[in-house]
Motif scaffolding. Structure first.
Motif, PDB file in Angstrom:
ATOM      1  N   LEU A  20       0.777  -1.796   0.005  1.00  0.00           N
ATOM      2  CA  LEU A  20       0.194  -0.351  -0.343  1.00  0.00           C
ATOM      3  C   LEU A  20       0.792   1.752  -0.222  1.00  0.00           C
ATOM      4  O   LEU A  20       0.757   2.113  -0.382  1.00  0.00           O
ATOM      5  CB  LEU A  20      -0.871  -0.171   1.384  1.00  0.00           C
ATOM      6  N   ARG A  21       1.843   1.009   0.770  1.00  0.00           N
ATOM      7  CA  ARG A  21       3.051   2.960   1.055  1.00  0.00           C
ATOM      8  C   ARG A  21       3.121   3.215  -0.591  1.00  0.00           C
ATOM      9  O   ARG A  21       3.632   3.469  -0.734  1.00  0.00           O
ATOM     10  CB  ARG A  21       3.863   2.369   1.560  1.00  0.00           C
ATOM     11  N   GLY A  22       3.815   1.917  -1.339  1.00  0.00           N
ATOM     12  CA  GLY A  22       4.386   1.645  -2.740  1.00  0.00           C
ATOM     13  C   GLY A  22       3.353   1.995  -3.465  1.00  0.00           C
ATOM     14  O   GLY A  22       3.897   3.138  -4.534  1.00  0.00           O
ATOM     15  N   LEU A  23       1.491   1.612  -3.380  1.00  0.00           N
ATOM     16  CA  LEU A  23       1.424   2.440  -4.215  1.00  0.00           C
ATOM     17  C   LEU A  23       0.512   4.018  -4.304  1.00  0.00           C
ATOM     18  O   LEU A  23       0.862   4.410  -4.902  1.00  0.00           O
ATOM     19  CB  LEU A  23      -0.612   0.930  -4.033  1.00  0.00           C
ATOM     20  N   LYS A 113      -8.750  -6.774  -1.997  1.00  0.00           N
ATOM     21  CA  LYS A 113      -6.879  -7.144  -2.357  1.00  0.00           C
ATOM     22  C   LYS A 113      -7.464  -7.764  -3.538  1.00  0.00           C
ATOM     23  O   LYS A 113      -7.791  -8.936  -3.407  1.00  0.00           O
ATOM     24  CB  LYS A 113      -6.664  -7.352  -0.997  1.00  0.00           C
ATOM     25  N   PRO A 114      -5.782  -7.714  -4.602  1.00  0.00           N
ATOM     26  CA  PRO A 114      -5.033  -6.455  -4.738  1.00  0.00           C
ATOM     27  C   PRO A 114      -5.411  -5.651  -5.107  1.00  0.00           C
ATOM     28  O   PRO A 114      -6.147  -5.974  -6.233  1.00  0.00           O
ATOM     29  CB  PRO A 114      -3.892  -7.634  -5.340  1.00  0.00           C
ATOM     30  N   VAL A 115      -5.605  -4.817  -4.570  1.00  0.00           N
ATOM     31  CA  VAL A 115      -5.465  -3.470  -4.927  1.00  0.00           C
ATOM     32  C   VAL A 115      -4.476  -2.866  -6.289  1.00  0.00           C
ATOM     33  O   VAL A 115      -3.710  -2.840  -6.356  1.00  0.00           O
ATOM     34  CB  VAL A 115      -5.834  -2.385  -3.878  1.00  0.00           C
ATOM     35  N   ARG A 116      -5.870  -2.372  -7.203  1.00  0.00           N
ATOM     36  CA  ARG A 116      -4.718  -1.926  -8.148  1.00  0.00           C
ATOM     37  C   ARG A 116      -4.481  -0.026  -7.928  1.00  0.00           C
ATOM     38  O   ARG A 116      -5.620   0.467  -6.790  1.00  0.00           O
ATOM     39  CB  ARG A 116      -6.066  -1.714  -9.303  1.00  0.00           C
ATOM     40  N   ARG A 117      -3.410  -0.156  -8.986  1.00  0.00           N
ATOM     41  CA  ARG A 117      -2.769   1.600  -8.040  1.00  0.00           C
ATOM     42  C   ARG A 117      -4.258   2.629  -8.888  1.00  0.00           C
ATOM     43  O   ARG A 117      -4.635   3.338  -8.357  1.00  0.00           O
ATOM     44  CB  ARG A 117      -1.704   1.944  -9.111  1.00  0.00           C
ATOM     45  N   GLU A 118      -4.919   2.301 -10.266  1.00  0.00           N
ATOM     46  CA  GLU A 118      -6.255   3.502 -10.909  1.00  0.00           C
ATOM     47  C   GLU A 118      -6.995   3.154  -9.909  1.00  0.00           C
ATOM     48  O   GLU A 118      -7.536   4.297  -9.292  1.00  0.00           O
ATOM     49  CB  GLU A 118      -6.282   2.433 -12.202  1.00  0.00           C
ATOM     50  N   ARG A 119      -7.704   1.848  -9.080  1.00  0.00           N
ATOM     51  CA  ARG A 119      -8.421   1.952  -8.182  1.00  0.00           C
ATOM     52  C   ARG A 119      -8.625   2.906  -7.456  1.00  0.00           C
ATOM     53  O   ARG A 119      -9.059   3.325  -6.584  1.00  0.00           O
ATOM     54  CB  ARG A 119      -8.951   0.507  -8.070  1.00  0.00           C
ATOM     55  N   LEU A 120      -6.778   3.009  -5.907  1.00  0.00           N
ATOM     56  CA  LEU A 120      -6.867   3.531  -5.307  1.00  0.00           C
ATOM     57  C   LEU A 120      -6.516   4.819  -5.873  1.00  0.00           C
ATOM     58  O   LEU A 120      -7.195   5.970  -4.366  1.00  0.00           O
ATOM     59  CB  LEU A 120      -5.578   2.698  -4.915  1.00  0.00           C
ATOM     60  N   ALA A 125      -8.098  10.242  -4.992  1.00  0.00           N
ATOM     61  CA  ALA A 125      -9.168  11.946  -5.886  1.00  0.00           C
ATOM     62  C   ALA A 125     -10.227  11.665  -4.833  1.00  0.00           C
ATOM     63  O   ALA A 125     -10.656  13.273  -4.292  1.00  0.00           O
ATOM     64  CB  ALA A 125      -8.693  11.055  -7.145  1.00  0.00           C
ATOM     65  N   ARG A 126     -11.747  10.778  -4.957  1.00  0.00           N
ATOM     66  CA  ARG A 126     -12.665  11.869  -3.890  1.00  0.00           C
ATOM     67  C   ARG A 126     -12.119  12.129  -2.584  1.00  0.00           C
ATOM     68  O   ARG A 126     -13.098  12.899  -2.227  1.00  0.00           O
ATOM     69  CB  ARG A 126     -13.453  10.373  -3.707  1.00  0.00           C
ATOM     70  N   ALA A 127     -11.084  11.425  -1.846  1.00  0.00           N
ATOM     71  CA  ALA A 127     -10.408  12.089  -0.645  1.00  0.00           C
ATOM     72  C   ALA A 127     -10.883  14.049  -1.284  1.00  0.00           C
ATOM     73  O   ALA A 127     -10.969  14.124   0.194  1.00  0.00           O
ATOM     74  CB  ALA A 127      -9.803  11.316   0.273  1.00  0.00           C
ATOM     75  N   ALA A 128      -9.701  13.644  -1.546  1.00  0.00           N
ATOM     76  CA  ALA A 128      -9.204  15.041  -1.888  1.00  0.00           C
ATOM     77  C   ALA A 128     -10.230  16.307  -1.853  1.00  0.00           C
ATOM     78  O   ALA A 128     -10.546  17.071  -1.415  1.00  0.00           O
ATOM     79  CB  ALA A 128      -8.261  15.020  -3.212  1.00  0.00           C
ATOM     80  N   GLN A 129     -11.346  16.043  -2.864  1.00  0.00           N
ATOM     81  CA  GLN A 129     -12.233  16.623  -3.169  1.00  0.00           C
ATOM     82  C   GLN A 129     -13.431  16.534  -1.815  1.00  0.00           C
ATOM     83  O   GLN A 129     -13.402  17.819  -1.343  1.00  0.00           O
ATOM     84  CB  GLN A 129     -13.699  15.891  -3.789  1.00  0.00           C
ATOM     85  N   ARG A 130     -13.272  15.516  -1.452  1.00  0.00           N
ATOM     86  CA  ARG A 130     -14.331  16.036  -0.076  1.00  0.00           C
ATOM     87  C   ARG A 130     -13.314  16.539   1.203  1.00  0.00           C
ATOM     88  O   ARG A 130     -13.918  17.645   1.832  1.00  0.00           O
ATOM     89  CB  ARG A 130     -14.663  14.198   0.974  1.00  0.00           C
ATOM     90  N   ARG A 131     -12.217  16.955   0.600  1.00  0.00           N
ATOM     91  CA  ARG A 131     -11.561  17.392   1.697  1.00  0.00           C
ATOM     92  C   ARG A 131     -11.451  19.428   1.569  1.00  0.00           C
ATOM     93  O   ARG A 131     -11.695  19.673   2.569  1.00  0.00           O
ATOM     94  CB  ARG A 131      -9.991  17.011   1.812  1.00  0.00           C
ATOM     95  N   SER A 132     -11.292  19.673   0.157  1.00  0.00           N
ATOM     96  CA  SER A 132     -11.778  20.414  -0.447  1.00  0.00           C
ATOM     97  C   SER A 132     -13.184  20.953  -0.067  1.00  0.00           C
ATOM     98  O   SER A 132     -13.178  22.317   0.154  1.00  0.00           O
ATOM     99  CB  SER A 132     -11.294  20.451  -1.897  1.00  0.00           C
ATOM    100  N   GLU A 133     -13.910  20.370   0.233  1.00  0.00           N
ATOM    101  CA  GLU A 133     -15.340  20.315   0.397  1.00  0.00           C
ATOM    102  C   GLU A 133     -15.628  20.886   1.621  1.00  0.00           C
ATOM    103  O   GLU A 133     -16.386  22.012   1.781  1.00  0.00           O
ATOM    104  CB  GLU A 133     -15.864  19.582  -0.291  1.00  0.00           C
ATOM    105  N   ARG A 134     -14.905  19.923   2.807  1.00  0.00           N
ATOM    106  CA  ARG A 134     -15.111  20.799   3.956  1.00  0.00           C
ATOM    107  C   ARG A 134     -14.301  22.250   3.921  1.00  0.00           C
ATOM    108  O   ARG A 134     -15.036  22.917   5.091  1.00  0.00           O
ATOM    109  CB  ARG A 134     -14.469  19.409   4.849  1.00  0.00           C
ATOM    110  N   ALA A 135     -13.450  22.016   4.141  1.00  0.00           N
ATOM    111  CA  ALA A 135     -12.568  23.607   3.297  1.00  0.00           C
ATOM    112  C   ALA A 135     -13.610  24.472   3.481  1.00  0.00           C
ATOM    113  O   ALA A 135     -13.393  25.776   3.799  1.00  0.00           O
ATOM    114  CB  ALA A 135     -11.273  23.519   3.072  1.00  0.00           C
ATOM    115  N   ALA A 136     -13.867  24.733   2.259  1.00  0.00           N
ATOM    116  CA  ALA A 136     -15.265  25.842   1.537  1.00  0.00           C
ATOM    117  C   ALA A 136     -15.606  26.334   2.106  1.00  0.00           C
ATOM    118  O   ALA A 136     -16.003  26.727   2.061  1.00  0.00           O
ATOM    119  CB  ALA A 136     -15.359  24.787   0.048  1.00  0.00           C
TER     120      ALA A 136
END
Length: 281
Positions: A20-23, A113-120, A125-136
């Motif tokens: 996971l760290r590598g991904l 598992k096994p997790v694909r990098r594209e899926r992660l 990316a959704r987490a980043a959007q959610r963080r931006s919405e919280r800040a806004a």
């Protein structure tokens, strides 16, 4: 520049944590950094009492408290230092059987598992959007505004075959369109089932019915203007008979205009006046 997502990896298998760290390290957008790793829920809880992170990549089956129990603790804000927002949870597990329970605990995503990098990457990316919405949302609220809703205060909807939970604090408006509703946040639109009348009763004073087809978060109303066709175009829900004497509200963050029925103009003015009084105080 937006700061990198801080990620906590929680898995009892060292090889799984290493992968996971590598991904995470290989993902360039959104920018992420592994803030820490933990082999058990208790280790993760101890770390979170002293530190903050944006996302927890969480296994389900672990010694001691399992991932579902740990996520339940996060949802209740029992394992998070007071004053820090609860991190978003993305389950990463070999077992698909717990997916429904995971979304009941407000998981952002559920990866097998096994997790694909594209899926992660898509989940982060959704987490980043959610963080931006919280800040806004926080930047738009007056300083003395009520605290953001607790984790249980959300809307659950189906999104491309999976359950999605959207905190009400991030919702700008609901709009009725044909047989469905559109839920709008600062960065996304979602289609959902339901009726505005039911939502209006459930949400109470936090949302304002501006028209027969629209329910708007009070804090998201930026201005009220008389409709001018050359100014902001055709408005949903306004027929030709209304066009000569119609009103509209501008919604924060998305710069969209929604029609206001004549009988709701006074209520919208009152809501805007209330916001102005809070800012002045």
């Amino acid at each position: 520049m937006t700061s990198a997502l801080r990620v906590l990896i929680v898995d009892d298998e060292p090889l799984a944590r290493l992968r996971l760290r590598g991904l995470v390290d290989a993902i360039q957008e959104p920018r992420c950094e592994v803030a820490a790793e933990a082999a058990t829920a208790s280790q993760a809880a101890a770390w979170l009492r002293e530190h903050g992170c944006d996302v927890v990549l969480l296994d389900v089956q672990m010694p001691g408290a399992d991932g579902l129990q740990f996520a339940d603790g996060l949802a209740q804000r029992q394992a998070v230092q007071p004053g820090l927002p609860a991190p978003l949870v993305i389950f990463v597990t070999a077992h698909a059987m717990h997916a429904l329970r995971a979304f009941e605990l407000e998981a952002l995503d559920y990866l097998t598992k096994p997790v694909r990098r594209e899926r992660l990457q898509a989940a982060l990316a959704r987490a980043a959007q959610r963080r931006s919405e919280r800040a806004a949302v926080q930047s738009a609220l007056p300083q003395d505004a009520p605290a953001a809703p607790e984790p249980a205060d959300f809307v659950t909807l189906a999104d491309r075959g999976r359950l999605l939970r959207v905190p009400l604090a991030e919702v700008l408006y609901f709009k009725a369109e044909l047989k469905y509703l559109t839920l709008r946040t600062a960065s996304e639109s979602h289609v959902m089932d339901g009726a505005l009348s039911e939502l209006e009763q459930r949400l109470g004073e936090r949302f304002l019915r501006v028209h027969r087809n629209a329910l708007v978060a009070r804090w998201a109303v930026r201005e009220l203007e008389r409709h001018a066709p050359t100014g902001f175009g055709d408005l949903d829900g306004v027929d030709a008979a209304e066009a000569a004497d119609s009103w509209a509200v501008r919604i924060v963050h998305v710069d969209e205009w929604l029609a206001v029925s004549r009988r709701q103009v006074a209520a919208v003015r009152e809501a805007l006046a209330g916001q102005a009084r809070r800012v002045a105080d």
